[in-house]
Design an enzyme around this catalytic site. Structure first.
Site, PDB file in Angstrom:
ATOM      1  N   TYR A 107     -21.171 -74.397  10.111  1.00 16.25           N
ATOM      2  CA  TYR A 107     -20.373 -75.220   9.203  1.00 16.25           C
ATOM      3  C   TYR A 107     -20.973 -76.626   9.208  1.00 16.25           C
ATOM      4  O   TYR A 107     -22.118 -76.835   9.623  1.00 16.25           O
ATOM      5  CB  TYR A 107     -18.896 -75.158   9.660  1.00 16.25           C
TER       6      TYR A 107
ATOM      7  N   LYS B  11     -12.509 -47.891  -3.222  1.00 10.71           N
ATOM      8  CA  LYS B  11     -13.919 -47.907  -3.660  1.00 10.71           C
ATOM      9  C   LYS B  11     -14.720 -48.789  -2.694  1.00 10.71           C
ATOM     10  O   LYS B  11     -15.859 -48.465  -2.347  1.00 10.71           O
ATOM     11  CB  LYS B  11     -14.035 -48.464  -5.082  1.00 10.71           C
TER      12      LYS B  11
ATOM     13  N   ASP C  81     -11.946 -48.890 -13.941  1.00 13.45           N
ATOM     14  CA  ASP C  81     -10.626 -48.615 -14.513  1.00 13.45           C
ATOM     15  C   ASP C  81     -10.162 -49.684 -15.500  1.00 13.45           C
ATOM     16  O   ASP C  81      -9.021 -50.167 -15.433  1.00 13.45           O
ATOM     17  CB  ASP C  81      -9.600 -48.402 -13.383  1.00 13.45           C
TER      18      ASP C  81
ATOM     19  N   ASP D 290     -16.525 -45.906 -14.460  1.00  5.37           N
ATOM     20  CA  ASP D 290     -15.872 -44.783 -15.150  1.00  5.37           C
ATOM     21  C   ASP D 290     -16.714 -44.252 -16.294  1.00  5.37           C
ATOM     22  O   ASP D 290     -16.639 -43.080 -16.636  1.00  5.37           O
ATOM     23  CB  ASP D 290     -14.485 -45.201 -15.649  1.00  5.37           C
TER      24      ASP D 290
ATOM     25  N   ILE E  82     -13.495 -38.781 -26.108  1.00  3.90           N
ATOM     26  CA  ILE E  82     -14.630 -39.696 -26.274  1.00  3.90           C
ATOM     27  C   ILE E  82     -14.145 -41.114 -25.997  1.00  3.90           C
ATOM     28  O   ILE E  82     -14.119 -41.998 -26.864  1.00  3.90           O
ATOM     29  CB  ILE E  82     -15.287 -39.521 -27.676  1.00  3.90           C
TER      30      ILE E  82
ATOM     31  N   ASN F  65      -8.019 -36.027 -14.685  1.00  5.99           N
ATOM     32  CA  ASN F  65      -7.246 -36.173 -13.452  1.00  5.99           C
ATOM     33  C   ASN F  65      -5.795 -36.503 -13.801  1.00  5.99           C
ATOM     34  O   ASN F  65      -5.570 -37.256 -14.736  1.00  5.99           O
ATOM     35  CB  ASN F  65      -7.808 -37.329 -12.608  1.00  5.99           C
TER      36      ASN F  65
HETATM   37  N1  NAI Z   1     -13.727 -36.790 -12.239  1.00  6.10           N
HETATM   38  C1  NAI Z   1     -14.160 -38.021 -12.388  1.00  6.10           C
HETATM   39  O1  NAI Z   1     -15.027 -38.516 -11.678  1.00  6.10           O
HETATM   40  C2  NAI Z   1     -13.575 -38.841 -13.469  1.00  6.10           C
HETATM   41  C3  NAI Z   1     -12.536 -38.360 -14.219  1.00  6.10           C
HETATM   42  N2  NAI Z   1     -12.029 -39.109 -15.225  1.00  6.10           N
HETATM   43  C4  NAI Z   1     -10.882 -38.578 -15.939  1.00  6.10           C
HETATM   44  O2  NAI Z   1     -11.210 -38.365 -17.315  1.00  6.10           O
HETATM   45  C5  NAI Z   1     -10.120 -38.731 -18.137  1.00  6.10           C
HETATM   46  C6  NAI Z   1     -10.553 -39.771 -19.148  1.00  6.10           C
HETATM   47  O3  NAI Z   1     -10.939 -40.966 -18.480  1.00  6.10           O
HETATM   48  P1  NAI Z   1     -11.495 -42.227 -19.296  1.00  6.10           P
HETATM   49  O4  NAI Z   1     -12.640 -41.840 -20.143  1.00  6.10           O
HETATM   50  O5  NAI Z   1     -11.678 -43.298 -18.292  1.00  6.10           O
HETATM   51  O6  NAI Z   1     -10.228 -42.538 -20.225  1.00  6.10           O
HETATM   52  P2  NAI Z   1     -10.180 -43.137 -21.706  1.00  6.10           P
HETATM   53  O7  NAI Z   1      -8.743 -43.450 -21.956  1.00  6.10           O
HETATM   54  O8  NAI Z   1     -11.192 -44.187 -21.890  1.00  6.10           O
HETATM   55  O9  NAI Z   1     -10.597 -41.905 -22.624  1.00  6.10           O
HETATM   56  C7  NAI Z   1      -9.807 -40.760 -22.814  1.00  6.10           C
HETATM   57  C8  NAI Z   1     -10.139 -40.238 -24.194  1.00  6.10           C
HETATM   58  O10 NAI Z   1      -9.517 -38.967 -24.311  1.00  6.10           O
HETATM   59  C9  NAI Z   1      -8.934 -38.896 -25.583  1.00  6.10           C
HETATM   60  N3  NAI Z   1      -7.878 -37.897 -25.589  1.00  6.10           N
HETATM   61  C10 NAI Z   1      -6.628 -37.984 -25.121  1.00  6.10           C
HETATM   62  N4  NAI Z   1      -5.966 -36.834 -25.355  1.00  6.10           N
HETATM   63  C11 NAI Z   1      -6.842 -36.019 -25.975  1.00  6.10           C
HETATM   64  C12 NAI Z   1      -6.746 -34.705 -26.477  1.00  6.10           C
HETATM   65  N5  NAI Z   1      -5.616 -34.018 -26.396  1.00  6.10           N
HETATM   66  N6  NAI Z   1      -7.845 -34.155 -27.046  1.00  6.10           N
HETATM   67  C13 NAI Z   1      -8.993 -34.862 -27.143  1.00  6.10           C
HETATM   68  N7  NAI Z   1      -9.132 -36.119 -26.696  1.00  6.10           N
HETATM   69  C14 NAI Z   1      -8.065 -36.683 -26.116  1.00  6.10           C
HETATM   70  C15 NAI Z   1      -8.426 -40.305 -25.859  1.00  6.10           C
HETATM   71  O11 NAI Z   1      -8.208 -40.537 -27.235  1.00  6.10           O
HETATM   72  C16 NAI Z   1      -9.594 -41.130 -25.313  1.00  6.10           C
HETATM   73  O12 NAI Z   1     -10.583 -41.372 -26.284  1.00  6.10           O
HETATM   74  C17 NAI Z   1      -9.010 -39.179 -17.171  1.00  6.10           C
HETATM   75  O13 NAI Z   1      -8.174 -38.089 -16.902  1.00  6.10           O
HETATM   76  C18 NAI Z   1      -9.755 -39.588 -15.919  1.00  6.10           C
HETATM   77  O14 NAI Z   1      -8.980 -39.499 -14.756  1.00  6.10           O
HETATM   78  C19 NAI Z   1     -12.552 -40.329 -15.561  1.00  6.10           C
HETATM   79  C20 NAI Z   1     -13.590 -40.851 -14.853  1.00  6.10           C
HETATM   80  C21 NAI Z   1     -14.142 -40.165 -13.697  1.00  6.10           C
HETATM   81  C1  PYR Z   2     -12.710 -41.266 -10.208  1.00  5.60           C
HETATM   82  C2  PYR Z   2     -12.395 -42.438 -11.035  1.00  5.60           C
HETATM   83  O1  PYR Z   2     -13.045 -43.471 -10.947  1.00  5.60           O
HETATM   84  C3  PYR Z   2     -11.280 -42.333 -11.981  1.00  5.60           C
HETATM   85  O2  PYR Z   2     -10.681 -41.247 -12.129  1.00  5.60           O
HETATM   86  O3  PYR Z   2     -10.973 -43.366 -12.604  1.00  5.60           O
HETATM   87 MG    MG Z   3     -12.245 -45.138 -12.093  1.00 12.17          MG
END
Ligand code: NAI
Ligand code: PYR
Ligand code: MG
Length: 467
Positions: free
Chosen positions: A108, A163, A206, A231, A264, A357
């Site tokens: 320091y 994380k 997130d 993500d 998407i 998830n």
């Molecule tokens: N296993 C892993 O390592 C990870 C898993 N995830 C999971 O994936 C999912 C999406 O995450 P993000 O992309 O961060 O969320 P986000 O909210 O950015 O994207 C989700 C997309 O899914 C669409 N969606 C919702 N309902 C739908 C349906 N019935 N049919 C088609 N599209 C639909 C939404 O309009 C949106 O564009 C979550 O459940 C998350 O927990 C996300 C990141 C990592």
């Molecule tokens: C695994 C992760 O980063 C999520 O589901 O948001």
């Molecule tokens: Mg995440």
């Protein structure tokens, strides 16, 4: 189904109940006793702590079942998951003790002043004389936490601390959780930029889409340290790793497969981009309203980008329509959208990555009888595809070579490295992706990322083991 572990503190009145009654009540309600500790022995009464594994949804049943016995008094129920969070999960520790005035005047004032001056004269020295070279900010605004949605910055903290723990344990990266109380894109960018001097990298976590795209793009352009939205790209890297290995299992080539990606958003956009970089020629992106088609017009800038790619199909349709005949389904949307019949209608030897998830797009019970390879984001089924396989090794590599950014070749190299950890002899339908506890993962990802950074000219330092 996810399990939880609870500790029940139970007082037994030996005249009215036996330990056998306790065990039977717990077992009848679906719990498994994993340990018993006697807290207070006694002839008439005794107190024990009973640790029980139980499905998340069955916790109350165990408690209710015990309450039915007159001689069993439930003193306390503690959830071990909450217990491990008491006081938070990380702490900061100095690298050396301050034992006397001499030490004090070095670490320091006044000694520290000449170090400050040296950094002022040459800001690069921040890498050798401060924590910058090994420290990453894990930044969230709490708007898209796991599958929980916009739960705010306080509630996001346990995930960010988790994380940070993983960064440290798996790759010896010092990561600090930062949860920001704003939803405003400009304010987030400004705040992250303003705090960046102390960090060697920024791991965005997130943050909801579509804001996450703009925030990451601007920070990448405006900062000289790597910025990575976990993500989006962590997920995409691990999906590509799993896909490369799954394709070996089914003996198909990436150029020939037709891939449907559902959802998407943050993860889906990055997965689509990486699939194209990896050589996919037939891509069908789908969101709530159905397919995003080549030649379509979209207000979402990333969907518009997809609509301009020649590999994207131009057929309109719903998920249930377009999944027919597909080789690969990748879901990053929400749970329970497909059933066994949909998977049966896919092409031969279908690959299904249902990663929403906590509930996957199609349950294992429905999918497994028809899918040749099935993977989820969960730890309670085989083939867990989770971004934790990516960010520790990727940042380890990026920090070690002081990469200016994390580019597509570095991500693709990381995906190939993760895939390579599963050897030819080990590879099978139930083992396409290594465990996060496989120490080779971080080693191989780091190596591949450093090599790709050097080759693409974004490394500002060559680590010793690469000279
Ligand atoms: N296993 C892993 O390592 C990870 C898993 N995830 C999971 O994936 C999912 C999406 O995450 P993000 O992309 O961060 O969320 P986000 O909210 O950015 O994207 C989700 C997309 O899914 C669409 N969606 C919702 N309902 C739908 C349906 N019935 N049919 C088609 N599209 C639909 C939404 O309009 C949106 O564009 C979550 O459940 C998350 O927990 C996300 C990141 C990592
Ligand atoms: C695994 C992760 O980063 C999520 O589901 O948001
Ligand atoms: Mg995440």
């Amino acid at each position: 189904m996810a399990n939880t572990s609870i500790i029940l503190r139970v007082e037994l009145n030996h005249e009215k109940a036996t330990f056998g009654d306790v065990a039977a009540a717990i077992s009848k309600a679906g719990g498994d006793i994993t340990s018993i500790d006697v807290i207070r022995p006694g002839k008439e009464h005794s107190v024990r702590d009973i640790t029980v594994e139980v499905a998340d949804t069955e916790e109350n049943k165990v408690v209710e079942s015990l309450k039915q016995y007159e001689g069993i008094k439930l003193i306390n129920v503690s959830d071990r998951t909450f217990l491990v969070h008491l006081g938070g999960k990380i702490k900061i520790q100095p690298t050396l003790p301050i034992k006397n005035r001499d030490d004090l005047s070095r670490v320091y004032t006044p000694g520290v002043a000449k170090v400050c001056t040296a950094i002022h004269e040459n800001p690069e020295k921040a890498y050798s004389l401060t924590i910058k070279r090994n420290t990453v900010a894990v930044v969230s605004d709490g708007t898209a936490v796991l599958g929980l949605g916009d739960i705010g910055p306080y509630a996001a903290a346990p995930v960010m601390e988790g994380k940070a723990m993983l960064f440290k344990q798996l790759a010896d990266v010092d990561a600090f959780p930062i949860c920001l109380d704003t939803h405003d894109t400009e304010e987030l960018i400004r705040t992250i930029k303003a705090m960046s001097p102390i960090f060697g990298g920024i791991n965005l976590e997130d943050i909801s889409s579509p804001r996450c795209f703009e925030i990451e793009r601007r920070l990448t352009e405006e900062l000289e340290i790597p910025v990575f939205h976990d993500d989006q790209h962590g997920t995409a890297v691990v999906v590509i790793a799993g896909l490369l290995n799954a394709l070996k299992v089914v003996n198909k080539r990436i150029e020939n497969i037709r891939v449907v990606v559902n959802g998407i958003g943050a993860a889906g956009v990055s997965i689509c981009k990486m699939l194209l970089s990896a050589g996919v020629t037939k891509l069908v992106p789908v969101d709530r309203e159905g397919t995003i088609i080549r030649g379509g017009e979209y207000s979402h800038p990333m969907w518009q980008w997809l609509a301009e790619q020649p590999q994207v199909e131009s057929t309109e349709g719903s998920l249930k329509e377009v999944i027919k005949g597909a080789d690969v389904f990748i879901g990053v949307s929400r749970g329970n959208l497909l059933n066994g019949e949909d998977i049966r209608g896919m092409g031969p030897d279908p690959i299904v990555f249902a990663m929403a998830n906590p509930l996957p797009e199609v349950s294992p019970e429905e999918a497994i009888p028809h899918a040749r390879v099935y993977a989820t984001g969960r730890s309670d089924y085989p083939n867990q595809i989770n971004n934790v396989l990516v960010f520790p090794g990727l940042f380890r590599g990026a920090l070690d070579c002081r990469a200016r950014c994390i580019n597509e070749p570095m991500k693709l190299a990381a995906a190939r490295a993760i895939a390579s950890v599963v050897t030819g002899g080990e590879l099978n339908e139930l083992y396409i992706i290594p465990s996060i506890f496989n120490e080779q993962v971080v080693i191989e990802v780091r190596k591949a990322v450093v090599q790709a950074a050097i080759l693409t000219g974004v490394a500002r330092r060559i680590p010793k083991d690469f000279r």
